[in-house]
Design a protein around this motif. Structure first.
Motif, mmCIF file in Angstrom:
data_model
loop_
_atom_site.group_PDB
_atom_site.id
_atom_site.type_symbol
_atom_site.label_atom_id
_atom_site.label_comp_id
_atom_site.label_asym_id
_atom_site.label_seq_id
_atom_site.Cartn_x
_atom_site.Cartn_y
_atom_site.Cartn_z
ATOM 1 N N LYS A 26 64.101 33.206 52.210
ATOM 2 C CA LYS A 26 65.318 33.698 53.726
ATOM 3 C C LYS A 26 66.146 34.710 53.804
ATOM 4 O O LYS A 26 66.835 33.998 52.893
ATOM 5 C CB LYS A 26 65.454 32.599 54.621
ATOM 6 C CG LYS A 26 65.391 33.254 55.876
ATOM 7 C CD LYS A 26 65.759 32.150 57.013
ATOM 8 C CE LYS A 26 65.769 32.091 58.427
ATOM 9 N NZ LYS A 26 65.636 31.667 59.336
ATOM 10 N N TRP A 27 66.472 36.231 54.032
ATOM 11 C CA TRP A 27 67.172 36.666 54.126
ATOM 12 C C TRP A 27 67.980 36.957 55.423
ATOM 13 O O TRP A 27 67.226 37.048 56.088
ATOM 14 C CB TRP A 27 66.542 37.948 53.554
ATOM 15 C CG TRP A 27 66.839 38.504 52.004
ATOM 16 C CD1 TRP A 27 65.562 37.593 51.508
ATOM 17 C CD2 TRP A 27 67.640 38.677 50.852
ATOM 18 N NE1 TRP A 27 65.762 37.200 50.283
ATOM 19 C CE2 TRP A 27 66.875 38.209 49.306
ATOM 20 C CE3 TRP A 27 68.537 39.495 51.243
ATOM 21 C CZ2 TRP A 27 67.008 38.530 48.230
ATOM 22 C CZ3 TRP A 27 68.834 40.016 49.644
ATOM 23 C CH2 TRP A 27 69.036 39.524 48.570
ATOM 24 N N GLN A 28 69.026 37.041 55.868
ATOM 25 C CA GLN A 28 69.371 36.828 57.313
ATOM 26 C C GLN A 28 70.377 38.640 57.421
ATOM 27 O O GLN A 28 71.088 38.906 56.164
ATOM 28 C CB GLN A 28 71.038 35.998 57.439
ATOM 29 C CG GLN A 28 70.601 34.975 57.417
ATOM 30 C CD GLN A 28 69.274 34.072 58.711
ATOM 31 O OE1 GLN A 28 68.519 33.260 58.965
ATOM 32 N NE2 GLN A 28 70.141 34.376 59.819
ATOM 33 N N LEU A 29 70.866 39.201 58.257
ATOM 34 C CA LEU A 29 71.372 40.177 58.416
ATOM 35 C C LEU A 29 73.091 39.788 59.109
ATOM 36 O O LEU A 29 72.909 39.466 59.711
ATOM 37 C CB LEU A 29 70.183 40.904 60.293
ATOM 38 C CG LEU A 29 71.484 42.396 60.058
ATOM 39 C CD1 LEU A 29 70.635 43.159 58.803
ATOM 40 C CD2 LEU A 29 69.945 42.277 61.844
ATOM 41 N N TYR A 30 73.651 40.690 58.098
ATOM 42 C CA TYR A 30 74.827 39.909 58.355
ATOM 43 C C TYR A 30 75.215 41.805 59.120
ATOM 44 O O TYR A 30 74.505 43.041 57.956
ATOM 45 C CB TYR A 30 76.040 40.150 57.641
ATOM 46 C CG TYR A 30 75.649 38.829 57.526
ATOM 47 C CD1 TYR A 30 75.926 37.807 57.618
ATOM 48 C CD2 TYR A 30 74.050 38.314 56.748
ATOM 49 C CE1 TYR A 30 76.623 36.524 57.408
ATOM 50 C CE2 TYR A 30 73.914 37.043 56.137
ATOM 51 C CZ TYR A 30 74.632 36.139 56.899
ATOM 52 O OH TYR A 30 74.742 34.712 56.579
ATOM 53 N N PRO A 31 76.321 42.087 59.922
ATOM 54 C CA PRO A 31 76.855 42.823 60.781
ATOM 55 C C PRO A 31 78.567 43.075 59.821
ATOM 56 O O PRO A 31 79.110 42.739 59.253
ATOM 57 C CB PRO A 31 77.306 43.107 61.347
ATOM 58 C CG PRO A 31 77.192 41.913 61.605
ATOM 59 C CD PRO A 31 76.770 41.196 61.018
#
Length: 70
Positions: free
Chosen positions: A18-23
């Protein structure tokens, strides 16, 4: 010029991981802007951002389209 919205998934699973989105925000004389990147966790996102800062270059030409690869 016609603009198109891009929708990014909050997380994606690639190869069972699982890869999370980071701003990430950056400031210029024109204002504050954001980019988004996928990472395994916040520390991984920080490492990717550091690598981008050290190695990123602008590609030749303009973006002509966006294609989903899922």
């Amino acid at each position: 010029m016609k603009s198109q919205a891009v929708t990014l998934a909050q997380s994606v699973v690639v190869g069972g991981v699982k890869w999370q989105l980071y701003p990430a925000d950056f400031k210029t004389i024109e204002g504050t802007f954001s980019v988004y990147l996928y990472a395994l966790n916040r520390e991984h996102a920080a490492a990717i951002l550091l690598e981008l800062k050290e190695t990123a270059v602008l590609r030749d030409g303009d973006l002509v389209g966006i294609t989903r690869n899922d």
